[in-house]
Scaffold this active site. Sequence first.
Site, mmCIF file in Angstrom:
data_model
loop_
_atom_site.group_PDB
_atom_site.id
_atom_site.type_symbol
_atom_site.label_atom_id
_atom_site.label_comp_id
_atom_site.label_asym_id
_atom_site.label_seq_id
_atom_site.Cartn_x
_atom_site.Cartn_y
_atom_site.Cartn_z
ATOM 1 N N PHE A 110 0.837 -1.210 0.000
ATOM 2 C CA PHE A 110 0.000 0.000 0.000
ATOM 3 C C PHE A 110 0.876 1.266 0.000
ATOM 4 O O PHE A 110 0.928 2.011 -0.993
ATOM 5 C CB PHE A 110 -0.938 -0.099 1.209
ATOM 6 N N ASN A 112 7.785 -9.846 -1.352
ATOM 7 C CA ASN A 112 7.410 -11.260 -1.546
ATOM 8 C C ASN A 112 5.919 -11.425 -1.879
ATOM 9 O O ASN A 112 5.423 -12.543 -1.955
ATOM 10 C CB ASN A 112 7.775 -12.109 -0.320
ATOM 11 N N ALA A 118 9.012 -3.352 4.089
ATOM 12 C CA ALA A 118 8.531 -4.743 4.135
ATOM 13 C C ALA A 118 8.381 -5.174 5.589
ATOM 14 O O ALA A 118 9.309 -5.047 6.383
ATOM 15 C CB ALA A 118 9.502 -5.663 3.408
ATOM 16 N N ILE A 161 2.404 -6.559 9.165
ATOM 17 C CA ILE A 161 1.891 -5.303 9.734
ATOM 18 C C ILE A 161 0.589 -5.453 10.512
ATOM 19 O O ILE A 161 0.048 -4.459 10.993
ATOM 20 C CB ILE A 161 1.661 -4.252 8.628
ATOM 21 N N TYR A 209 4.011 -6.902 17.242
ATOM 22 C CA TYR A 209 4.251 -6.014 16.091
ATOM 23 C C TYR A 209 4.974 -4.735 16.537
ATOM 24 O O TYR A 209 6.023 -4.379 16.005
ATOM 25 C CB TYR A 209 2.914 -5.672 15.411
ATOM 26 N N GLU A 244 -6.734 -3.780 22.179
ATOM 27 C CA GLU A 244 -6.973 -2.479 21.553
ATOM 28 C C GLU A 244 -6.314 -1.382 22.370
ATOM 29 O O GLU A 244 -6.467 -1.353 23.590
ATOM 30 C CB GLU A 244 -8.487 -2.242 21.522
HETATM 31 P P1 NAD Z 1 1.445 -3.562 3.237
HETATM 32 O O1 NAD Z 1 1.132 -4.899 3.833
HETATM 33 O O2 NAD Z 1 0.622 -3.114 2.094
HETATM 34 O O3 NAD Z 1 2.979 -3.479 2.844
HETATM 35 C C1 NAD Z 1 3.965 -4.354 3.345
HETATM 36 C C2 NAD Z 1 4.662 -4.929 2.137
HETATM 37 O O4 NAD Z 1 5.726 -5.759 2.588
HETATM 38 C C3 NAD Z 1 3.732 -5.825 1.295
HETATM 39 O O5 NAD Z 1 3.864 -5.477 -0.061
HETATM 40 C C4 NAD Z 1 4.232 -7.233 1.564
HETATM 41 O O6 NAD Z 1 4.004 -8.110 0.489
HETATM 42 C C5 NAD Z 1 5.697 -6.977 1.855
HETATM 43 N N1 NAD Z 1 6.294 -8.018 2.700
HETATM 44 C C6 NAD Z 1 5.794 -8.532 3.843
HETATM 45 N N2 NAD Z 1 6.611 -9.471 4.321
HETATM 46 C C7 NAD Z 1 7.659 -9.556 3.465
HETATM 47 C C8 NAD Z 1 8.816 -10.352 3.420
HETATM 48 N N3 NAD Z 1 9.058 -11.283 4.347
HETATM 49 N N4 NAD Z 1 9.671 -10.169 2.388
HETATM 50 C C9 NAD Z 1 9.430 -9.258 1.416
HETATM 51 N N5 NAD Z 1 8.337 -8.468 1.408
HETATM 52 C C10 NAD Z 1 7.467 -8.626 2.418
HETATM 53 O O7 NAD Z 1 1.373 -2.514 4.429
HETATM 54 P P2 NAD Z 1 1.587 -0.934 4.468
HETATM 55 O O8 NAD Z 1 0.437 -0.391 5.203
HETATM 56 O O9 NAD Z 1 1.931 -0.404 3.135
HETATM 57 O O10 NAD Z 1 2.857 -0.836 5.432
HETATM 58 C C11 NAD Z 1 4.139 -0.435 4.980
HETATM 59 C C12 NAD Z 1 5.017 -0.159 6.185
HETATM 60 O O11 NAD Z 1 4.463 0.923 6.930
HETATM 61 C C13 NAD Z 1 5.127 -1.334 7.140
HETATM 62 O O12 NAD Z 1 6.454 -1.438 7.585
HETATM 63 C C14 NAD Z 1 4.203 -0.957 8.279
HETATM 64 O O13 NAD Z 1 4.619 -1.527 9.497
HETATM 65 C C15 NAD Z 1 4.348 0.553 8.290
HETATM 66 N N6 NAD Z 1 3.194 1.220 8.889
HETATM 67 C C16 NAD Z 1 1.985 1.196 8.261
HETATM 68 C C17 NAD Z 1 0.893 1.854 8.847
HETATM 69 C C18 NAD Z 1 -0.473 1.871 8.208
HETATM 70 O O14 NAD Z 1 -1.380 2.468 8.781
HETATM 71 N N7 NAD Z 1 -0.670 1.277 7.036
HETATM 72 C C19 NAD Z 1 1.065 2.496 10.079
HETATM 73 C C20 NAD Z 1 2.307 2.475 10.705
HETATM 74 C C21 NAD Z 1 3.373 1.848 10.085
#
Ligand code: NAD
Length: 307
Positions: free
Chosen positions: A11, A32, A79, A82, A146, A272
């Site tokens: 995302f 992945n 990556a 999450i 997490y 929560e």
């Molecule tokens: P997402 O799940 O869309 O993105 C994570 C990506 O990492 C995915 O494309 C997934 O396929 C890839 N991935 C997961 N495990 C993997 C592995 N072992 N090897 C290679 N690729 C792998 O989620 P997102 O919301 O886009 O999150 C992106 C980052 O932002 C994450 O690190 C998340 O912790 C952080 N984050 C997100 C939010 C939110 O509200 N969405 C809030 C705080 C932090």
Amino acid sequence: MKILITGGAGFIGSHLVDACVERGDEVFIIDNLSTGQRDNIAHHDGNASVHFYEVDIRDWEKISDIFEQVRPEVVFHLAAQINVRESIRNPVHDIEVNILGTMNILESMRKHDCQRMIFSSTGGAMFGGDNPPYSESHEAHPESPYGISKRAVELLLEFYERQYGIRSTILRYANVYWPRQNALGEAGVISIFLDKIQNNQIPTIYGDGSQTRDFIHVADVVSANMHALEKNLTGVYHVGTGIETSVNQLWQILASSTDTTIKPQYTPSLWEIQRSALSPEKLRATGWNNSFSLKDGINQMKSAQTR
Ligand code: NAD
């Protein structure tokens, strides 16, 4: 500039890919596809400046080989596993992906002389309590595997900076929303609610719905990453709006903007954080600002759906 983006098919990562391509960077994506989708980056197919590696960050050999071939100047590391509830069900998986996988990236950076990382951390899973919004000077209290895994990586980054001079920016996001959002994410509630409204189904609210979150548009998160890169920021920064919205208020905003009469059902929560919001003042002082309010973002989502 050669930029490597882990999680670039996800995302937030896919929007970051778009921003780097627009800036004229050569972009190398490692993903992945566990939660990310090839479709999120398919519009770059045929662009010789965008390279995709379907590789797991836990695979040391492949990760190290990619760094040897590519020699990136900067890594945006996104990556991760999450899903907070999933991390409680299966903490070992979180530690393997979020900590050991990150170690493969950091060790590859050290081995192949890459000196700069911008890390996607979480504020939502590290702060909660009576007095939001939380600034960087508040002590982090992650309560889920997490959040703990993200905090562990932050400490490892500080160590790699002290020991090996690898400079890092730690961006702790609030709850990021739309577009291309996976409903499993920290702010997936917006996507889930909209999906239910569209399909005329009853949404579930965990707890009594009074729990608050700080919702930030993905465009603002991407601009914070680009700002950190361009201003060469190091250290920890909160990326939020500083504004709390309860899940009940969020439902009301969505329900009134879509004219739905559906009523949500309530179910006890497994886990929560009650109140959460991040103060963006430190990042604002460096010249960044968010440009979307939650209402703006929801109106944008609505008009995209009716197009
Ligand atoms: P997402 O799940 O869309 O993105 C994570 C990506 O990492 C995915 O494309 C997934 O396929 C890839 N991935 C997961 N495990 C993997 C592995 N072992 N090897 C290679 N690729 C792998 O989620 P997102 O919301 O886009 O999150 C992106 C980052 O932002 C994450 O690190 C998340 O912790 C952080 N984050 C997100 C939010 C939110 O509200 N969405 C809030 C705080 C932090």
